[in-house]
Design a protein around this motif. Sequence first.
Motif, PDB file in Angstrom:
ATOM      1  N   ASN A  35     -24.109  40.206  50.932  1.00  0.00           N
ATOM      2  CA  ASN A  35     -24.245  40.589  49.525  1.00  0.00           C
ATOM      3  C   ASN A  35     -23.471  39.651  48.599  1.00  0.00           C
ATOM      4  N   TYR A  36     -23.139  38.491  49.074  1.00  0.00           N
ATOM      5  CA  TYR A  36     -22.315  37.525  48.350  1.00  0.00           C
ATOM      6  C   TYR A  36     -23.087  36.928  47.170  1.00  0.00           C
ATOM      7  N   ALA A  37     -22.449  36.833  46.038  1.00  0.00           N
ATOM      8  CA  ALA A  37     -23.091  36.264  44.842  1.00  0.00           C
ATOM      9  C   ALA A  37     -22.508  34.888  44.541  1.00  0.00           C
ATOM     10  N   GLU A  38     -23.379  33.917  44.400  1.00  0.00           N
ATOM     11  CA  GLU A  38     -22.953  32.555  44.045  1.00  0.00           C
ATOM     12  C   GLU A  38     -22.840  32.374  42.535  1.00  0.00           C
ATOM     13  N   THR A  39     -23.494  33.266  41.775  1.00  0.00           N
ATOM     14  CA  THR A  39     -23.456  33.169  40.314  1.00  0.00           C
ATOM     15  C   THR A  39     -23.098  34.523  39.728  1.00  0.00           C
ATOM     16  N   ASP A  40     -22.588  34.502  38.523  1.00  0.00           N
ATOM     17  CA  ASP A  40     -22.282  35.730  37.801  1.00  0.00           C
ATOM     18  C   ASP A  40     -23.600  36.443  37.522  1.00  0.00           C
ATOM     19  N   LEU A  41     -23.695  37.684  37.940  1.00  0.00           N
ATOM     20  CA  LEU A  41     -24.961  38.399  37.826  1.00  0.00           C
ATOM     21  C   LEU A  41     -25.309  38.774  36.388  1.00  0.00           C
ATOM     22  N   GLU A  42     -24.330  38.769  35.491  1.00  0.00           N
ATOM     23  CA  GLU A  42     -24.616  39.116  34.094  1.00  0.00           C
ATOM     24  C   GLU A  42     -25.129  37.931  33.301  1.00  0.00           C
ATOM     25  N   ASP A  43     -24.466  36.773  33.434  1.00  0.00           N
ATOM     26  CA  ASP A  43     -24.890  35.637  32.610  1.00  0.00           C
ATOM     27  C   ASP A  43     -25.566  34.524  33.404  1.00  0.00           C
ATOM     28  N   LYS A  44     -25.763  34.730  34.698  1.00  0.00           N
ATOM     29  CA  LYS A  44     -26.497  33.800  35.572  1.00  0.00           C
ATOM     30  C   LYS A  44     -25.849  32.419  35.675  1.00  0.00           C
ATOM     31  N   TYR A  47     -19.878  30.524  39.146  1.00  0.00           N
ATOM     32  CA  TYR A  47     -18.451  30.749  38.923  1.00  0.00           C
ATOM     33  C   TYR A  47     -17.737  29.413  38.795  1.00  0.00           C
ATOM     34  N   SER A  48     -16.726  29.350  37.948  1.00  0.00           N
ATOM     35  CA  SER A  48     -15.985  28.103  37.762  1.00  0.00           C
ATOM     36  C   SER A  48     -15.134  27.783  38.987  1.00  0.00           C
ATOM     37  N   SER A  49     -14.680  28.804  39.667  1.00  0.00           N
ATOM     38  CA  SER A  49     -13.940  28.622  40.920  1.00  0.00           C
ATOM     39  C   SER A  49     -14.048  29.919  41.700  1.00  0.00           C
ATOM     40  N   LYS A  50     -14.406  29.789  42.936  1.00  0.00           N
ATOM     41  CA  LYS A  50     -14.551  30.975  43.771  1.00  0.00           C
ATOM     42  C   LYS A  50     -14.439  30.521  45.219  1.00  0.00           C
ATOM     43  N   PHE A  51     -13.449  31.016  45.898  1.00  0.00           N
ATOM     44  CA  PHE A  51     -13.223  30.644  47.285  1.00  0.00           C
ATOM     45  C   PHE A  51     -13.165  31.889  48.162  1.00  0.00           C
ATOM     46  N   LEU A  52     -13.983  32.875  47.817  1.00  0.00           N
ATOM     47  CA  LEU A  52     -13.941  34.150  48.519  1.00  0.00           C
ATOM     48  C   LEU A  52     -14.382  34.016  49.977  1.00  0.00           C
ATOM     49  N   GLY A  87     -11.177  44.048  51.754  1.00  0.00           N
ATOM     50  CA  GLY A  87     -11.523  44.333  50.370  1.00  0.00           C
ATOM     51  C   GLY A  87     -11.380  43.086  49.531  1.00  0.00           C
ATOM     52  N   SER A  88     -12.048  43.079  48.436  1.00  0.00           N
ATOM     53  CA  SER A  88     -11.989  41.967  47.489  1.00  0.00           C
ATOM     54  C   SER A  88     -11.637  42.535  46.132  1.00  0.00           C
ATOM     55  N   GLY A  89     -11.196  41.706  45.275  1.00  0.00           N
ATOM     56  CA  GLY A  89     -10.899  42.155  43.932  1.00  0.00           C
ATOM     57  C   GLY A  89     -11.198  41.065  42.927  1.00  0.00           C
ATOM     58  N   ILE A  90     -11.523  41.488  41.750  1.00  0.00           N
ATOM     59  CA  ILE A  90     -11.724  40.537  40.663  1.00  0.00           C
ATOM     60  C   ILE A  90     -11.018  41.082  39.431  1.00  0.00           C
ATOM     61  N   PHE A  91     -10.706  40.218  38.568  1.00  0.00           N
ATOM     62  CA  PHE A  91     -10.220  40.632  37.270  1.00  0.00           C
ATOM     63  C   PHE A  91     -10.774  39.627  36.284  1.00  0.00           C
ATOM     64  N   SER A  92     -11.608  40.090  35.422  1.00  0.00           N
ATOM     65  CA  SER A  92     -12.278  39.200  34.475  1.00  0.00           C
ATOM     66  C   SER A  92     -11.278  38.457  33.607  1.00  0.00           C
ATOM     67  N   ALA A  93     -11.629  37.240  33.289  1.00  0.00           N
ATOM     68  CA  ALA A  93     -10.777  36.419  32.446  1.00  0.00           C
ATOM     69  C   ALA A  93     -11.536  36.008  31.191  1.00  0.00           C
TER      70      ALA A  93
END
Length: 131
Positions: A35-44, A47-52, A87-93
Motif C-alpha cells: 500500500n506504499y505511496a510514491e506520491t502525495d495522494l492529495e496533490d499528486k 514527496y520531496s524526501s521519503k525513505f520509508l 508503525g509509521s508516522g507523518i507530520f505535515s510540514a
Amino acid sequence: MRGPGETTGAFALESAMDELAYAAKIDPIEFRLLNYAETDLEDKKPYSSKFLKECYQLGADKIKWSARNPEPRSMKEGDWLIGYGTGSGIFSAWRGAAKVGARLLPDGSLILASGVTDMGPGTATAMTQLA
C-alpha cells in the motif's frame, strides 16, 4: 504524546493495519509496502524526501524481524509478553503565507512585527533570534 489528534489517530490506524495484516496472513511490513505511496495522494506530487522503505528494511534487519514469531501473544520473557509491531508516522510540514511589518525609527532601531502561534516549542524564541 503531544500534539493534535494526528498522534493518537496514527496509533489507532497503525494498530488496525497490524491486525488486518495478521488476519490476511501477510507480514505487516509487506502489507505496508503493498500500500506504499510514491506520491502525495492529495496533490499528486512526488514527496520531496521519503525513505520509508529503507527505514522499514533497516529497522527489520536491526531487530531481526524475520526471526520473530508472528503469532500474537506467542513470545514471553518470564511472565512478560514480548511483542513486535510496526508503525509509521507523518507530520505535515505545510506552510501558509508569511508577512512581516518593519519600521525603522529615527534613532536607528528597527521594529519587526509578525504574528505566530507558539504552543511551547520555542517558536517565539527562534523568531526573535531570526529578527
